[in-house]
Design an enzyme around this catalytic site. Structure first.
Site, PDB file in Angstrom:
ATOM      1  CG  HIS A 291       3.712 -12.640 -17.508  1.00  0.00           C
ATOM      2  ND1 HIS A 291       3.936 -13.829 -18.523  1.00  0.00           N
ATOM      3  CD2 HIS A 291       4.523 -14.039 -16.215  1.00  0.00           C
ATOM      4  CE1 HIS A 291       4.269 -15.217 -17.921  1.00  0.00           C
ATOM      5  NE2 HIS A 291       4.929 -14.625 -16.962  1.00  0.00           N
TER       6      HIS A 291
ATOM      7  CD  GLU B 286       7.824 -14.126 -17.130  1.00  0.00           C
ATOM      8  OE1 GLU B 286       7.294 -13.786 -15.341  1.00  0.00           O
ATOM      9  OE2 GLU B 286       8.205 -14.874 -17.722  1.00  0.00           O
TER      10      GLU B 286
END
Length: 360
Positions: A192, A325
């Site tokens: 992330h 992501e």
């Protein structure tokens, strides 16, 4: 006796991988650094496998960190926005915090409103990992390892996981994931990190150009969980098949953009080899290309800020970065896309993502 001359290879600096102790609120952790001969560096913590720095050059050879991090390292202990962290066991939201596997219903704590998100309240981003570093002629790497016990955060199975970060001479940063469970479970791992290739997180990400090789994106409901419906990207604000500025269509009156105040959606990546995504900052020339064997990419245009003080003593505001992501599709209503995250007992989960940095 004539003095010998060292060969060019002998005087070149070596690939490096090393660690140092780092104390966060008095507790001991480690910061690991990978560095190649050209001067590119990647830094990460054994807390949550958090990537705290990726230093790459611009068109003038000036190196800057292009991933967002905290001014005060102690803030990584809380890290509500998951800066740079490993996300698991499952990335994204699980609708209503529940799933059924082999006829058994499992419940996970609701930490994202009515849903469970990013692995639960104490997901992989909050754990400490063992690690080992190594180098070769062409690579510097660190491997993080941990076993997640049965029913941790509500997930069945003792899950062994290994996550490798490696850096090549060619400025390629690669993340490799591996996981094995002693019973059927769910696994959907991602990183992330929030990117701003200008290296200046006071500047908006909206001027960055982005390409995503995707013909469909996942529709979200009002709780930002997938409905199970895939929508064609062509002719919509979600069409990034050609490079365009992230901010070009972000303010378009579109019901899906209104749900998340911008982009916060899974894109289904086109199959086959080749570049899956490309991010470019016109001003500095920094370019990042993503290669992966994964199925989806969630684009989050950092539509929210929580008053974090980031590196440079900057109070973060909205849309100063973008998270890309790379993962499987999140689990939505009625268990939609659940099968993408199922890991069978004794089978091995493997996945990789490469970030290739250059100048354009």
């Amino acid at each position: 006796m004539k003095e010998g001359k060292l060969s060019e290879d002998a005087v070149r600096p070596c690939m490096k991988a090393y660690s140092r102790k780092l104390y966060l609120n008095g507790k001991e952790f480690h910061e690991i650094t990978l560095e190649n001969r050209a001067g590119m560096k990647v830094t990460a913590l054994d807390l949550g496998c958090i990537i705290t720095g990726i230093h790459v050059p611009d068109r003038h050879g000036i190196y800057k960190n292009v991933v967002m991090g905290y001014e005060n390292p102690d803030d990584y202990l809380d890290n509500p926005a998951y800066f740079g962290a490993l996300i698991g066991r499952t990335a994204g939201r699980i609708k209503d915090g529940a799933f059924t596997l082999n006829g058994v219903k499992y419940s996970i704590e609701l930490n994202y409103g009515t849903n469970s998100g990013q692995g639960g309240r104490e997901g992989f981003d909050k754990k400490t990992y063992s690690f080992a570093v190594n180098t070769s002629e062409s690579m510097a790497a660190v491997v993080f390892r941990r076993t997640s016990p049965h029913m941790e955060e509500g997930y069945p199975g003792n899950l062994y996981s290994a996550v490798s970060y490696s850096l090549s001479e060619e400025n390629v940063f690669k993340i490799s994931y591996k996981a094995v469970s002693d019973c059927d479970t769910l696994v959907n791992l991602t990183n992330h990190s929030y990117f701003n290739l200008s290296g200046d997180f006071s500047k908006s990400i909206e001027s960055h150009n982005l390409m995503i090789a995707s013909d469909f994106y996942a529709e979200l409901d009002d709780s930002s969980a997938p409905t199970g419906r895939l929508i064609e990207t062509k002719g919509t604000p979600f069409d990034f098949n050609s490079m365009k500025e992230i901010g070009r269509d972000i303010g378009f009156c579109d019901s899906q953009l209104l749900i998340g105040k911008g982009y916060d959606h899974p894109f289904v990546l086109r199959e086959g080899s080749g570049i899956k995504a490309r991010l470019w900052d016109r001003e500095t020339g920094r370019l990042m290309e993503i290669h992966t064997d994964n199925k989806a990419l969630v684009l989050y245009s950092q539509n929210y800020a929580q008053g974090q003080v980031i590196v440079g003593n900057i109070v973060l505001s909205e849309r100063m970065s973008a998270a890309l992501e790379v993962q499987r599709l999140p689990i939505g209503r009625d268990g939609t896309f659940l099968e993408d995250s199922v890991l069978k007992q004794g089978e091995t989960f493997r996945s990789y993502t490469e970030y290739r940095f250059g100048i354009l």
